[in-house]
Design a protein around this motif. Structure first.
Motif, PDB file in Angstrom:
ATOM      1  N   ILE A   1       2.526   5.796 -19.713  1.00  0.00           N
ATOM      2  CA  ILE A   1       2.116   4.598 -18.794  1.00  0.00           C
ATOM      3  C   ILE A   1       2.418   5.174 -17.449  1.00  0.00           C
ATOM      4  N   ALA A   2       1.422   5.002 -16.313  1.00  0.00           N
ATOM      5  CA  ALA A   2       1.717   5.572 -15.065  1.00  0.00           C
ATOM      6  C   ALA A   2       2.965   4.585 -14.332  1.00  0.00           C
ATOM      7  N   ASP A   3       3.865   5.470 -13.651  1.00  0.00           N
ATOM      8  CA  ASP A   3       4.833   4.552 -12.698  1.00  0.00           C
ATOM      9  C   ASP A   3       4.337   4.700 -11.167  1.00  0.00           C
ATOM     10  N   THR A   4       4.098   3.636 -10.698  1.00  0.00           N
ATOM     11  CA  THR A   4       3.733   3.448  -9.326  1.00  0.00           C
ATOM     12  C   THR A   4       4.565   3.821  -8.247  1.00  0.00           C
ATOM     13  N   LEU A   5       5.971   4.021  -8.710  1.00  0.00           N
ATOM     14  CA  LEU A   5       6.878   4.358  -7.726  1.00  0.00           C
ATOM     15  C   LEU A   5       7.321   5.926  -8.019  1.00  0.00           C
ATOM     16  N   LEU A   6       7.287   6.411  -9.140  1.00  0.00           N
ATOM     17  CA  LEU A   6       7.778   7.719  -9.466  1.00  0.00           C
ATOM     18  C   LEU A   6       6.603   8.669  -9.388  1.00  0.00           C
ATOM     19  N   THR A   7       6.839   9.713  -9.566  1.00  0.00           N
ATOM     20  CA  THR A   7       5.749  10.858  -9.731  1.00  0.00           C
ATOM     21  C   THR A   7       5.293  11.203 -11.139  1.00  0.00           C
ATOM     22  N   HIS A   8       5.945  10.511 -12.081  1.00  0.00           N
ATOM     23  CA  HIS A   8       5.393  11.010 -13.522  1.00  0.00           C
ATOM     24  C   HIS A   8       5.091   9.712 -14.500  1.00  0.00           C
ATOM     25  N   ASP A   9       4.650   9.877 -15.438  1.00  0.00           N
ATOM     26  CA  ASP A   9       4.080   8.690 -16.305  1.00  0.00           C
ATOM     27  C   ASP A   9       5.296   8.765 -17.530  1.00  0.00           C
TER      28      ASP A   9
ATOM     29  N   ALA B   1       8.657  -1.151 -11.239  1.00  0.00           N
ATOM     30  CA  ALA B   1       8.456   0.096 -10.995  1.00  0.00           C
ATOM     31  C   ALA B   1       9.831   0.991 -10.629  1.00  0.00           C
ATOM     32  N   GLY B   2       9.626   2.588 -11.398  1.00  0.00           N
ATOM     33  CA  GLY B   2      10.919   3.215 -11.358  1.00  0.00           C
ATOM     34  C   GLY B   2      11.807   2.992 -12.452  1.00  0.00           C
ATOM     35  N   GLN B   3      11.669   2.096 -13.267  1.00  0.00           N
ATOM     36  CA  GLN B   3      12.360   1.989 -14.698  1.00  0.00           C
ATOM     37  C   GLN B   3      11.332   2.018 -15.890  1.00  0.00           C
TER      38      GLN B   3
END
Length: 98
Positions: free
Chosen positions: A46-54, A78-80
């Motif tokens: 699942i893509a994270d819109t804040l971080l650079t990883h899934d 986002a980020g969690q």
């Protein structure tokens, strides 16, 4: 003695680290029992819109008898990490729905 620098941290000190998520993660793909039964685990991201990883999530489990459990997740913040929002498993009496 080390004198305090900016923000109260000692001057001349250096932090080394990383805030980058690992590229690979070790997961259990299959479990076999001594009596011939087995379970296969399937993962997705699942893509994270804040971080650079899934985020890696368990998507489904296939049992040796042909039955399947499925899992769904929701990104609330986002980020969690995503949170489990639905679990449909034939080995439970009632599916989990949040």
């Amino acid at each position: 003695m080390v004198s305090p620098g900016r923000g109260g941290y000692p001057t001349g000190c250096r932090f080394e680290g990383s805030n980058v998520a690992p590229i690979t993660e070790t997961v259990i793909a299959r479990v076999d029992s001594s009596d011939g039964r087995f379970v296969t685990y399937n993962y997705g991201t699942i893509a994270d819109t804040l971080l650079t990883h899934d985020w890696l999530t368990l998507q489904s489990v296939q049992y040796g008898d042909g039955s399947e459990a499925t899992y769904a997740y929701t990104m609330y913040w986002a980020g969690q990490p995503p949170l489990l929002s639905e679990a449909n498993d034939p080995d439970t009496l009632d599916p989990l729905r949040v």
